[in-house]
Design a protein around this motif. Structure first.
Motif, PDB file in Angstrom:
ATOM      1  N   PRO A  79       0.826  -1.272  -0.090  1.00 21.70           N
ATOM      2  CA  PRO A  79       0.045   0.037  -0.011  1.00 21.70           C
ATOM      3  C   PRO A  79       0.858   1.125   0.008  1.00 21.70           C
ATOM      4  O   PRO A  79       2.002   1.276   0.222  1.00 21.70           O
ATOM      5  N   ARG A  80       0.186   2.225  -0.308  1.00 17.68           N
ATOM      6  CA  ARG A  80       0.859   3.756  -0.096  1.00 17.68           C
ATOM      7  C   ARG A  80       1.427   4.287   1.097  1.00 17.68           C
ATOM      8  O   ARG A  80       0.913   3.833   2.128  1.00 17.68           O
ATOM      9  N   LYS A  81       2.334   5.000   1.202  1.00 18.32           N
ATOM     10  CA  LYS A  81       2.772   5.916   2.291  1.00 18.32           C
ATOM     11  C   LYS A  81       2.521   7.424   1.880  1.00 18.32           C
ATOM     12  O   LYS A  81       2.511   7.598   0.770  1.00 18.32           O
ATOM     13  N   ARG A  86      -0.403   6.096  -6.420  1.00 11.99           N
ATOM     14  CA  ARG A  86      -0.589   4.820  -6.737  1.00 11.99           C
ATOM     15  C   ARG A  86       0.107   4.315  -7.819  1.00 11.99           C
ATOM     16  O   ARG A  86       0.480   3.021  -7.657  1.00 11.99           O
ATOM     17  N   SER A 182      -7.935   6.502  -9.776  1.00 11.75           N
ATOM     18  CA  SER A 182      -6.825   7.063  -9.019  1.00 11.75           C
ATOM     19  C   SER A 182      -6.938   8.729  -9.541  1.00 11.75           C
ATOM     20  O   SER A 182      -7.174   8.894 -10.547  1.00 11.75           O
ATOM     21  N   GLY A 216      -8.753   8.811  -1.004  1.00 15.12           N
ATOM     22  CA  GLY A 216      -7.627   7.756  -0.805  1.00 15.12           C
ATOM     23  C   GLY A 216      -6.651   8.447   0.087  1.00 15.12           C
ATOM     24  O   GLY A 216      -5.822   8.021   1.164  1.00 15.12           O
ATOM     25  N   ASP A 217      -6.230   9.782  -0.440  1.00 10.90           N
ATOM     26  CA  ASP A 217      -5.074  10.657   0.256  1.00 10.90           C
ATOM     27  C   ASP A 217      -5.260  11.073   1.632  1.00 10.90           C
ATOM     28  O   ASP A 217      -4.373  10.932   2.374  1.00 10.90           O
ATOM     29  N   VAL A 220      -4.317   7.953   3.618  1.00  6.01           N
ATOM     30  CA  VAL A 220      -2.883   7.733   3.588  1.00  6.01           C
ATOM     31  C   VAL A 220      -2.365   8.877   4.677  1.00  6.01           C
ATOM     32  O   VAL A 220      -1.470   8.293   5.406  1.00  6.01           O
ATOM     33  N   GLU A 221      -2.695  10.011   4.489  1.00  7.33           N
ATOM     34  CA  GLU A 221      -2.363  11.147   5.523  1.00  7.33           C
ATOM     35  C   GLU A 221      -2.613  10.673   6.842  1.00  7.33           C
ATOM     36  O   GLU A 221      -1.646  10.877   7.819  1.00  7.33           O
ATOM     37  N   LYS A 223      -3.270   8.079   8.377  1.00  8.35           N
ATOM     38  CA  LYS A 223      -2.551   6.828   8.887  1.00  8.35           C
ATOM     39  C   LYS A 223      -0.992   6.837   9.132  1.00  8.35           C
ATOM     40  O   LYS A 223      -0.379   6.140   9.498  1.00  8.35           O
ATOM     41  N   SER A 228      -2.742   2.534   3.709  1.00 12.17           N
ATOM     42  CA  SER A 228      -3.923   3.276   3.468  1.00 12.17           C
ATOM     43  C   SER A 228      -5.376   2.672   3.885  1.00 12.17           C
ATOM     44  O   SER A 228      -5.240   1.775   4.498  1.00 12.17           O
TER      45      SER A 228
END
Ligand SMILES: NC(=O)C1=CN([C@@H]2O[C@H](COP(=O)(O)OP(=O)(O)OC[C@H]3O[C@@H](n4cnc5c(N)ncnc54)[C@H](O)[C@@H]3O)[C@@H](O)[C@H]2O)C=CC1
Ligand SMILES: O=C([O-])CC(=O)C(=O)O
Length: 337
Positions: A79-81, A86, A182, A216-217, A220-221, A223, A228
Motif C-alpha cells: 500500500p501507499r505511504k 498509486r 486514481s 484515498g489521500d 493515507v495522510e 494513517k 492506506s
C-alpha cells in the motif's frame, strides 16, 4: 458449492474482507492465501459459526488455495505511504498481480478474478494481458474493484448536502463513479439533476468532486505511514464480491443501480458503443456493469446521455491520464515476452 479464494488474505484489507466473506451465505469454502500468517487468520475465522469452511494456505500452497475456486479476490501487494501516488506502487504490485493471475489461470481457469491491488488502472491491464498471453483471457471474468470510490461518492455527497435532509441510503440511487481508480481518473457522475442542483455553487460542486477523487489521500495522510484505506476498502470489496456471488446464485441485486467495475471494454456487450459515445478507443474503463452467473456481460451506456458539461470535461481529463496508466500495464506484460 461456491469457493472464494482471497490472495493477500492476511493484510490490512485481506483480514477484514475475509471476515465479511465468512459471513456471506453465498460462500461454502473460503480459502485464505498469503506469504505470511494466512493459516492463523483462517484458524481464527474458522471458529465463526457460519456455514462456510475456512482454510489457510502458506507461501508454497498457492495451487491448493486456488483449486476449484469460483471467485478469486486479489488484495495482495504493497500500500501507499504519504507522498506516494498509486502509480509508485506499480513496480512491486504489477509483478505480484501477474504471478497470481498466471497461477489462477492454471489452477482455477474458470474463476472470476477481482483485482484490488493498486494501481488498479494498470494492474487490471496487467492481469488481462497476462491472461491473453496464456490464451486464457475471458474478458467478462476480470474486474478491477472500484467500489470504494462509489462508497465515498455516496458518503461525501450526503455530507455535502446535509445528511439530515438527504440520507446516505438515498444517495445510492443518485451518484455513480466511472473512469479509473486514481486522482482525476475517478469521475463521480451525479445522475439525478435535482440532487446535482442542490450542490449550490461551483465551489461546492468542485470541492465534492475533489474529495471523491482524492479520498484515498485523506486516509493515507491520517494513517501517517501505516498504510492506506483497509476497513472501508474491505467493506467495498465485500460489497462487490457479494454482488458477483449473488449473480452466480442467480439472485438479483438488492441495492439500487448496478455497481461499476474497471473492465476490458471491447470484450463485453456495450463496450464498443461506450467507446464511441465517449469518443475514445480506450480499452480499459470503469462503468456500471450487468452480470450474469458472476460474469460481466454488459456495460451500461445510458448514463453518457445525461452528462453535464462539467462531467464531460472531467471525463476528457480522466481519459488522458488513464490511457498512460493502461499503456504502462500493457507494456509491462509485453516486455516480459
Ligand atoms: N482498489 C481499491 O480501491 C484499493 C486498493 N488498495 C490496494 O490494496 C493493496 C493491499 O493493501 P493493504 O491490504 O492495505 O496492504 P497490506 O500490506 O496490509 O497487505 C497486503 C498483503 O499482501 C500480501 N502479499 C504480498 N505479496 C503477495 C503475494 N505474492 N502473494 C500473496 N500475498 C502477498 C502481504 O503479505 C500482505 O499480507 C495495496 O496495493 C493497496 O494500494 C487499497 C485500498 C483501496
Ligand atoms: O489511496 C490508496 O492508495 C488506496 C486506495 O486506492 C484508496 O483508498 O482509494
Amino acid at each position: 458449492m461456491t469457493k472464494v479464494t482471497v490472495l493477500g488474505a492476511a493484510g490490512g484489507i485481506g483480514q477484514p474482507l475475509s471476515l465479511l466473506l465468512k459471513m456471506s451465505p453465498y460462500v461454502s469454502t473460503l480459502a485464505l492465501y498469503d506469504l505470511r500468517l494466512a493459516p492463523g487468520v483462517a484458524r481464527d475465522l474458522s471458529h465463526i459459526n457460519t456455514n462456510s469452511k475456512c482454510r489457510g494456505y502458506g507461501k508454497d500452497e498457492l495451487a491448493d488455495a486456488l483449486k476449484g475456486a469460483n471467485v478469486v479476490v486479489i488484495p495482495a501487494g504493497v500500500p501507499r505511504k504519504p507522498g506516494m501516488t498509486r502509480d509508485d506502487l506499480f513496480k512491486i504490485n504489477a509483478g505480484i498481480v501477474a504471478n497470481l493471475v498466471s497461477a489462477t489461470a492454471k489452477y482455477a481457469p474458470s474463476a472470476r478474478i477481482l483485482v484490488i491491488s493498486n494501481p488498479v488502472n494498470s494492474t487490471v491491464p496487467v492481469a488481462c494481458e497476462t491472461l491473453k498471453n496464456l490464451g486464457q483471457f475471458k474478458p467478462g471474468k476480470v474486474m478491477g474493484v472500484t467500489t470504494l470510490d462509489v462508497v465515498r461518492a455516496h458518503t461525501f455527497l450526503s455530507d455535502a448536502l446535509g445528511a439530515d435532509h438527504y440520507g446516505r441510503e438515498a444517495m445510492k440511487s443518485h451518484v455513480t463513479v466511472i473512469g479509473g481508480h486514481s486522482g482525476t481518473t475517478i469521475v463521480p457522475i451525479v445522475t439525478n439533476a435535482k440532487v446535482r442542483s442542490k450542490l449550490v455553487n461551483k465551489r461546492q460542486y468542485d470541492a465534492y468532486i475533489h474529495r471523491v477523487q482524492f479520498g484515498g489521500d485523506e486516509v493515507v495522510e491520517a494513517k501517517q505511514g501505516a498504510g492506506s484505506a483497509t476497513l472501508s476498502m474491505a467493506l467495498a470489496g465485500f460489497q462487490f464480491t457479494n454482488e458477483v456471488l449473488r449473480s452466480i446464485h442467480l439472485e438479483k441485486r438488492a441495492e439500487p443501480g448496478p455497481l461499476p467495475a474497471f473492465i476490458y471494454l471491447p470484450g463485453v456487450e456495450g463496450g464498443k458503443e461506450l467507446q464511441s459515445k465517449l469518443g475514445t478507443n480506450i480499452e480499459y474503463f470503469a462503468a456500471p456493469v450487468q452480470m450474469l452467473r458472476g460474469d460481466v456481460v454488459r456495460v451500461d451506456v445510458d448514463w453518457v446521455d445525461g452528462l453535464s458539461d462539467e462531467e464531460k470535461k472531467a471525463i476528457k481529463i480522466c481519459l488522458e491520464e488513464l490511457d498512460k496508466n493502461v499503456q504502462k500495464g500493457k507494456r509491462f506484460v509485453q516486455s516480459k515476452l
